[in-house]
Design an enzyme around this catalytic site. Structure first.
Site, PDB file in Angstrom:
ATOM      1  N   PRO A  87       0.818  -1.221   0.000  1.00  0.00           N
ATOM      2  CA  PRO A  87       0.000   0.000   0.000  1.00  0.00           C
ATOM      3  C   PRO A  87       0.850   1.268   0.000  1.00  0.00           C
ATOM      4  O   PRO A  87       0.351   2.359  -0.286  1.00  0.00           O
ATOM      5  CB  PRO A  87      -0.812  -0.100   1.290  1.00  0.00           C
ATOM      6  N   GLU A 114       2.976  -8.042   8.592  1.00  0.00           N
ATOM      7  CA  GLU A 114       2.986  -6.609   8.915  1.00  0.00           C
ATOM      8  C   GLU A 114       3.760  -5.782   7.891  1.00  0.00           C
ATOM      9  O   GLU A 114       3.427  -4.656   7.597  1.00  0.00           O
ATOM     10  CB  GLU A 114       3.589  -6.426  10.312  1.00  0.00           C
ATOM     11  N   ARG A 151      -5.027  -7.391 -20.526  1.00  0.00           N
ATOM     12  CA  ARG A 151      -6.091  -7.031 -21.462  1.00  0.00           C
ATOM     13  C   ARG A 151      -5.673  -5.986 -22.497  1.00  0.00           C
ATOM     14  O   ARG A 151      -6.326  -5.843 -23.517  1.00  0.00           O
ATOM     15  CB  ARG A 151      -7.387  -6.619 -20.738  1.00  0.00           C
ATOM     16  N   ASP A 166     -11.575   2.763 -23.604  1.00  0.00           N
ATOM     17  CA  ASP A 166     -11.764   2.524 -22.168  1.00  0.00           C
ATOM     18  C   ASP A 166     -11.730   3.811 -21.375  1.00  0.00           C
ATOM     19  O   ASP A 166     -11.054   4.762 -21.770  1.00  0.00           O
ATOM     20  CB  ASP A 166     -10.577   1.716 -21.602  1.00  0.00           C
TER      21      ASP A 166
HETATM   22  N1  ADE Z   1      -0.966  -5.217  -0.164  1.00  0.00           N
HETATM   23  C1  ADE Z   1      -1.843  -4.854   0.790  1.00  0.00           C
HETATM   24  N2  ADE Z   1      -2.597  -3.817   0.414  1.00  0.00           N
HETATM   25  C2  ADE Z   1      -2.185  -3.488  -0.856  1.00  0.00           C
HETATM   26  C3  ADE Z   1      -2.557  -2.490  -1.792  1.00  0.00           C
HETATM   27  N3  ADE Z   1      -3.516  -1.598  -1.532  1.00  0.00           N
HETATM   28  N4  ADE Z   1      -1.923  -2.468  -2.972  1.00  0.00           N
HETATM   29  C4  ADE Z   1      -0.938  -3.344  -3.247  1.00  0.00           C
HETATM   30  N5  ADE Z   1      -0.535  -4.305  -2.406  1.00  0.00           N
HETATM   31  C5  ADE Z   1      -1.144  -4.378  -1.217  1.00  0.00           C
END
Ligand code: ADE
Length: 229
Positions: A87, A114, A151, A166
């Site tokens: 993330p 974690e 794709r 798209d």
């Molecule tokens: N792993 C956990 N959450 C994630 C996300 N939002 N994007 C990519 N990998 C992740």
């Protein structure tokens, strides 16, 4: 294109890779997807891949050893485009899908726990996120990214299903679509779409795209307007 996915849960991908457009792209050899369970590369007695963090704190940290050994076992890994999913990464967008679709070899690491031992990050070229939310692991993010890349590989989607219109391909969201019946519970299909006048239909669709983008995605609308200058 070859895609190698490093994951602790290869079975999660089974259904996804065996259905629909992905299955067809693999069958037609437009893309090859290999799943590598990096737990198999653990040197610990119980095939452990994680450990508690140095300095203390909650949760477990994915260690570098099994990831490194799995990575270097992949033929041609040095030249491949190596992406770590987190993330904290750069937001994955359509432009990235287009760029990656030209690469011959991509390696994707799905994390769990974690976090990653910081030295894992050094083994990868970039970090990607699919949005500002935290998943239990990188597998769903990997599927989303592999899907978006596949794709747009030439030949994966037929001419009739072209991805060139798209949403996002030109910083605009797609225009509204309609199909039969022409009237449903009193709601009619816009007259112009039944007119057969392709020039006017094209104009209507572009205007609808612009209107929708302005209403829903100001950020994209601004980019679009800048491009028109
Ligand atoms: N792993 C956990 N959450 C994630 C996300 N939002 N994007 C990519 N990998 C992740």
């Amino acid at each position: 294109m070859r895609i190698d996915i490093l994951t602790l849960f290869p079975k999660m991908f089974e259904g996804y890779l065996s259905e629909s457009i992905m299955a067809r792209a693999i069958k037609n050899e437009l893309v090859e997807v290999n799943l590598i369970d990096f737990r198999e590369f653990s040197k610990s007695k119980h095939k452990k891949v994680d450990d508690s963090p140095y300095g203390g704190g909650a949760g477990m940290v994915l260690g570098v050893q099994s990831v490194y050994d799995a990575l270097v076992s992949i033929p041609g890994y040095e030249k491949a485009n190596k992406i770590l999913l987190t993330p904290q990464g750069k937001r994955f967008e359509q432009l990235m899908a287009y760029r990656l679709s030209n690469q011959p070899h991509i390696i994707i690491l799905c994390g769990h726990y974690e976090g990653y031992d910081e030295r894992i990050r050094d083994l990868f070229d970039c970090e990607a996120s699919i949005g500002d939310f935290v998943l239990t692991g990188g597998e769903i993010a990997a599927m989303a990214i592999v899907d978006a890349i596949t794709r747009v590989i030439p030949g994966v989607i037929g001419k009739d299903e072209s991805h060139l219109n798209d949403s996002f391909s030109n910083n605009l969201l797609e225009y509204p679509h309609y199909t039969r019946p022409s009237e449903f519970m009193g709601k009619k299909v816009p007259e112009i779409l039944l007119s057969g006048n392709h020039k006017l239909i094209k104009e209507w669709r572009l205007n609808q795209s612009i209107k929708r983008t302005k209403e829903r995605r100001k950020d994209l609308y601004i980019k679009y307007m800048k491009e028109q200058e």
